[in-house]
Design an enzyme around this catalytic site. Structure first.
Site, short mmCIF file in Angstrom:
data_model
loop_
_atom_site.label_atom_id
_atom_site.label_comp_id
_atom_site.label_asym_id
_atom_site.label_seq_id
_atom_site.Cartn_x
_atom_site.Cartn_y
_atom_site.Cartn_z
N MET A 64 -11.81 4.00 -0.70
CA MET A 64 -12.47 4.36 0.49
C MET A 64 -13.60 5.61 -0.06
O MET A 64 -13.17 6.76 0.83
CB MET A 64 -11.14 4.47 1.54
N MET B 176 -11.65 -5.95 5.29
CA MET B 176 -10.71 -5.09 6.36
C MET B 176 -10.07 -5.15 7.86
O MET B 176 -11.01 -6.01 8.87
CB MET B 176 -11.81 -3.21 6.41
N MET C 141 -8.61 8.13 -0.27
CA MET C 141 -9.91 7.98 0.56
C MET C 141 -10.62 9.84 0.12
O MET C 141 -9.53 10.27 -0.08
CB MET C 141 -8.77 8.65 1.56
N HIS D 240 -1.15 -1.73 -4.66
CA HIS D 240 -2.74 -0.95 -3.49
C HIS D 240 -2.61 0.00 -3.29
O HIS D 240 -1.80 0.81 -2.91
CB HIS D 240 -2.43 -1.83 -2.64
N ASP E 204 -4.18 3.45 -1.93
CA ASP E 204 -5.77 3.75 -1.13
C ASP E 204 -6.25 4.86 -1.01
O ASP E 204 -5.44 6.43 -1.40
CB ASP E 204 -5.24 4.06 0.08
N SER F 202 0.77 -1.09 0.38
CA SER F 202 0.12 -0.04 0.14
C SER F 202 1.02 1.41 -0.40
O SER F 202 2.03 1.26 1.50
CB SER F 202 -0.90 0.14 1.12
N HIS G 281 -8.54 0.63 -4.04
CA HIS G 281 -9.58 -0.15 -2.43
C HIS G 281 -10.18 1.98 -2.87
O HIS G 281 -9.29 2.61 -2.38
CB HIS G 281 -8.67 0.07 -2.02
N ASP H 282 -6.36 -6.65 4.18
CA ASP H 282 -5.88 -4.44 4.58
C ASP H 282 -6.24 -4.86 5.72
O ASP H 282 -7.03 -4.24 6.28
CB ASP H 282 -6.84 -3.99 3.74
C1 DX5 Z 1 -6.40 1.53 5.87
C2 DX5 Z 1 -6.21 1.29 3.89
C3 DX5 Z 1 -4.52 0.16 4.66
C4 DX5 Z 1 -3.29 0.72 5.34
C5 DX5 Z 1 -2.41 -0.51 5.47
O1 DX5 Z 1 -7.47 2.50 5.24
O2 DX5 Z 1 -7.06 0.45 3.20
O3 DX5 Z 1 -4.06 -0.14 2.40
O4 DX5 Z 1 -2.53 1.54 3.56
O5 DX5 Z 1 -1.20 -0.33 6.41
P1 DX5 Z 1 -0.97 -0.78 7.05
O6 DX5 Z 1 -0.44 -2.26 6.61
O7 DX5 Z 1 0.73 0.17 7.85
O8 DX5 Z 1 -1.55 -1.70 7.99
ZN ZN Z 2 -6.39 -0.13 0.92
#
Ligand code: DX5
Ligand code: ZN
Length: 222
Positions: A70, A139, A39, A35, A37, A10, A68, A175
């Protein structure tokens, strides 16, 4: 356990000031997927990046882009994510009132369709959409931030999903809080793709990322 576990770093945990170089480094270090993320500051409190940044990163790696989302209203920008080069588009069940339609749309755009479940969301929401799905993202922390601790009861949830998907060709991805301690546990429960942010990017550059990816792969195989 499987020899074919997918490792998806990620980039949330990477140095955003050097994002292109970071993606190239983790690609060379042995990442299977990247990956991404996304947001929106609404579905989750944090804000990251969207289609223009993904499109720019598309030029620095040929690895599969695992987006991903969010975000509260993923339908509005699905086409933009596909155009930007995302091969897997994962939406949150909690954000999609018409999840069946959203997943069909993702496939129509030529992408693999994923659904993510927050830790509290029951697996039952998946039961009637299994034939629309290529990936389920469990998650194992509450989404929004990297570096959080793994939520152990999610191991049962992964095992339940593994039973539910039975013989279907559906990737089970996890994740949040994946590290050398938890990677083996999630694979034993049935996960086949592991997202890891801080456990990979805590390394020092490409060599450090490679050591971390190799170590996660090794415990996932034991
Ligand atoms: C959280 C993200 C993850 C995050 C994981 O909302 O979806 O992908 O980057 O980070 P670690 O591996 O540090 O928990
Ligand atoms: Zn993620």
């Amino acid at each position: 356990m499987s020899d074919n576990i997918i490792i998806a770093p990620s980039i949330l945990a990477s140095d955003f000031a050097r994002l292109g170089d970071e993606v190239a480094a983790v690609d060379r270090a042995g990442a299977d997927w990247i990956h991404l993320d996304v947001m929106d500051g609404h579905f989750v409190p944090n804000l990251t990046f969207g289609p223009p940044v993904i499109k720019a990163l598309r030029h620095v790696t040929g690895k599969t882009f695992d987006a991903h989302l969010m975000v509260s209203n993923p339908d509005a920008l699905l086409e933009s994510y596909a155009d930007a080069g995302a091969e897997i588009i994962t939406v949150h069940a909690e954000a999609c009132p018409h999840l069946d339609r959203t997943l069909s749309r993702i496939r129509e755009l030529g992408c693999r369709a994923g659904v993510s479940l927050n830790p509290h969301t029951p697996v039952d929401v998946l039961r009637h959409i299994l034939d629309r799905l290529d990936l389920i993202l469990v998650m194992t922390v509450n989404p929004g931030f990297g570096g959080q601790s793994f939520i152990t009861p999610m191991l049962d949830k992964i095992a339940t999903i593994r039973e539910m998907v039975a013989g279907r060709n559906i990737t089970i991805e996890v994740d949040g809080g994946i590290n050398l301690e938890t990677a083996g546990q999630v694979v034993a429960a049935g996960a086949t793709a592991l997202v890891a942010g801080s456990a990979i990017f805590s390394g020092d550059g490409e060599a450090g990322y490679r050591a971390n990816i190799d170590a996660i792969r090794a415990v996932a195989k034991d």
